[in-house]
Enzyme design. Structure first.
Site, PDB file in Angstrom:
ATOM      1  N   GLU A 148       0.781  -1.217  -0.144  1.00  0.00           N
ATOM      2  CA  GLU A 148       0.007   0.026   0.169  1.00  0.00           C
ATOM      3  C   GLU A 148       0.975   1.248   0.171  1.00  0.00           C
ATOM      4  O   GLU A 148       1.935   1.228   0.582  1.00  0.00           O
ATOM      5  CB  GLU A 148      -0.803   0.144   1.203  1.00  0.00           C
ATOM      6  CG  GLU A 148      -2.023  -1.165   1.091  1.00  0.00           C
ATOM      7  CD  GLU A 148      -2.834  -1.294   2.312  1.00  0.00           C
ATOM      8  OE1 GLU A 148      -2.390  -0.730   3.481  1.00  0.00           O
ATOM      9  OE2 GLU A 148      -3.661  -2.080   2.334  1.00  0.00           O
ATOM     10  N   CYS A 164       3.403   8.649   0.256  1.00  0.00           N
ATOM     11  CA  CYS A 164       3.947   7.827   1.334  1.00  0.00           C
ATOM     12  C   CYS A 164       4.365   6.659   0.709  1.00  0.00           C
ATOM     13  O   CYS A 164       3.219   5.995   0.022  1.00  0.00           O
ATOM     14  CB  CYS A 164       2.943   7.889   2.526  1.00  0.00           C
ATOM     15  SG  CYS A 164       3.543   6.782   3.895  1.00  0.00           S
ATOM     16  N   CYS A 182       6.802  -6.225   7.686  1.00  0.00           N
ATOM     17  CA  CYS A 182       7.833  -5.649   8.079  1.00  0.00           C
ATOM     18  C   CYS A 182       8.216  -6.736   9.566  1.00  0.00           C
ATOM     19  O   CYS A 182       7.221  -7.264   9.948  1.00  0.00           O
ATOM     20  CB  CYS A 182       7.168  -4.277   8.808  1.00  0.00           C
ATOM     21  SG  CYS A 182       8.711  -3.575   9.712  1.00  0.00           S
ATOM     22  N   CYS A 209       6.227  -3.646  15.657  1.00  0.00           N
ATOM     23  CA  CYS A 209       5.738  -2.590  16.430  1.00  0.00           C
ATOM     24  C   CYS A 209       4.336  -3.022  16.953  1.00  0.00           C
ATOM     25  O   CYS A 209       3.555  -3.333  16.044  1.00  0.00           O
ATOM     26  CB  CYS A 209       5.806  -1.342  15.925  1.00  0.00           C
ATOM     27  SG  CYS A 209       7.555  -0.906  15.466  1.00  0.00           S
ATOM     28  N   CYS A 269       1.074  -1.273  15.327  1.00  0.00           N
ATOM     29  CA  CYS A 269       1.364  -1.119  13.981  1.00  0.00           C
ATOM     30  C   CYS A 269       0.516  -2.302  13.233  1.00  0.00           C
ATOM     31  O   CYS A 269       0.811  -3.563  13.488  1.00  0.00           O
ATOM     32  CB  CYS A 269       2.562  -0.926  13.239  1.00  0.00           C
ATOM     33  SG  CYS A 269       2.748  -0.933  11.712  1.00  0.00           S
ATOM     34  N   CYS A 286      -0.904   6.810   9.859  1.00  0.00           N
ATOM     35  CA  CYS A 286       0.130   6.058  10.258  1.00  0.00           C
ATOM     36  C   CYS A 286      -0.263   4.818  11.075  1.00  0.00           C
ATOM     37  O   CYS A 286      -0.958   4.669  12.117  1.00  0.00           O
ATOM     38  CB  CYS A 286       0.941   7.042  11.466  1.00  0.00           C
ATOM     39  SG  CYS A 286       2.369   6.469  11.718  1.00  0.00           S
TER      40      CYS A 286
HETATM   41  S1  SF4 Z   1       5.726   1.238  12.755  1.00  0.00           S
HETATM   42 FE1  SF4 Z   1       5.091  -0.996  11.561  1.00  0.00          FE
HETATM   43  S2  SF4 Z   1       6.115  -0.716   9.467  1.00  0.00           S
HETATM   44 FE2  SF4 Z   1       7.117   0.899  10.901  1.00  0.00          FE
HETATM   45  S3  SF4 Z   1       8.794  -0.406  11.709  1.00  0.00           S
HETATM   46 FE3  SF4 Z   1       7.189  -0.696  13.061  1.00  0.00          FE
HETATM   47  S4  SF4 Z   1       6.123  -2.440  12.403  1.00  0.00           S
HETATM   48 FE4  SF4 Z   1       7.537  -1.510  10.688  1.00  0.00          FE
END
Ligand code: SF4
Length: 352
Positions: A101, A114, A121, A125, A128, A342
């Site tokens: 995306e 963006c 990933c 996090c 996220c 975000c």
């Molecule tokens: S915020 Fe999401 S995309 Fe960014 S580093 Fe952390 S897990 Fe990865």
């Protein structure tokens, strides 16, 4: 017998070559004159054609040769959704079926793209959506660049800014990021100035240092989210590999080498990092760093245990920071109604 798929795999991804790489390939590997590289680069990155047959100032025999051995990457748009505030989220399908995306954010006079650097990933996090889906693979340079062109081709307005804040940790895919930066800031192509490009990182060992070594003055945004080690570890598990002390050193080196302040991103989450103690730790941590603090309010993602803070709690946090920090901004969350804000990107629908 080779299938079309395996033939494609051996094609040179020409839109992922930086100008110096393209020139070397054209002259040394193909034995053509250097001006061919200039022509190709301009057709691919300035005029953004995706067929060699549109390159009318290149001889037919050369065009046929390119057609046989290389390809210009264009991503298939599988979905677009427009938010009430005009933010548009694009979903692109990659050639192996992965879906990524990217987001186009109008904020006149700026128009910001963006961009994602990974499918998924590995940083995990906990607030996220991308992190919750795990890591799929790194994007190639041509795929990173093609996202930008996919967004640019969908609007009549010129994209003025690029932020690497989409899916993935850019520093975890540094070689592809570095080459994409070189291509998109090249004045022979789409020419987004280095100062209009921001790379966002949660901070992984060696990441900021690699960016520091590049000549250009790209913007750096550090997703801090807490200046208390234990809270940060809870929100950003990879921070165990880069303690706050070392992260701060890397940030300060970047500022002194590039001569420009950095941005600190801080996503406020109710009861986790929006307390007085957290505000105090943030003010102290940033006290000797030339930076701007961007506060944003947590956007709930499905299944996450976190909550959005109340407006009063956000105001209290800001009131504490204002007299103690150089610059603090509460960033408007863009596209939250379409999950384009975000921390809300991916994992999108996949075909496996
Ligand atoms: S915020 Fe999401 S995309 Fe960014 S580093 Fe952390 S897990 Fe990865």
């Amino acid at each position: 017998m080779q299938t079309n798929g395996s033939l494609k795999e051996h094609m040179v991804k020409i839109s992922g070559l930086t100008y110096p790489e393209l020139k070397k390939w054209v002259t040394f590997d193909l034995g053509m004159k250097p001006y061919r590289a200039q022509q190709l680069f301009s057709w691919i990155h300035l005029r953004r054609v995706n067929s060699f047959h549109q390159m009318t100032d290149i001889s037919l025999s050369a065009r046929n040769r390119f057609e046989e051995i290389c390809e210009i990457t264009a991503l298939e748009t599988c979905n677009t959704i427009t938010a009430d505030d005009g933010t548009v989220k694009y979903s692109f399908t990659l050639d192996d079926g992965e879906v990524i995306e990217s987001v186009l954010i109008p904020d006149p006079p700026r128009l910001t793209a963006c961009i994602s650097t990974q499918a998924g990933c590995r940083c995990g996090c906990t607030f996220c959506q991308t992190g919750r889906g795990g890591f799929r693979r790194n994007l190639r340079t041509d795929e990173i660049v093609a996202q930008l062109y996919g967004l640019q081709n969908g609007t009549d307005d010129r994209i003025s800014n690029v932020v690497f804040m989409g899916m993935g940790e850019p520093m975890d895919n540094f070689p592809a990021l570095r080459d994409a930066l070189s291509i998109i800031s090249d004045d022979r192509g789409i020419c987004i100035g280095a100062r209009k490009i921001t790379i966002s990182t949660v901070g992984i060992p060696g990441g900021i240092e690699k960016l520091t070594q590049l000549d250009d003055q790209y913007g750096l945004a550090v997703s801090l989210h807490s200046a208390v080690e234990s809270t940060r570890l809870k929100l950003v598990p990879v921070s165990k590999t880069l303690p706050l002390r070392e992260l701060k050193k890397a940030m300060k080196d970047y500022i002194s080498r590039k001569g420009r302040r950095i941005t600190i991103e801080y996503c406020l989450i109710a009861g986790i990092n929006d307390t007085r103690e957290e505000a105090s730790a943030l003010a102290e941590f940033t006290g000797d760093i030339e930076c701007k603090i961007n506060l944003l309010v947590y956007n709930p993602v499905e299944g996450a245990q976190y909550r959005r803070p109340e407006a009063e709690s956000v105001n209290r946090f800001m009131r504490y920071l204002y007299p103690r920090c150089q610059a603090v901004m509460l960033r408007r969350s863009r596209g939250s109604d379409i999950a384009a804000a975000c921390g809300q990107l991916g994992p999108a629908a996949r075909n496996d």
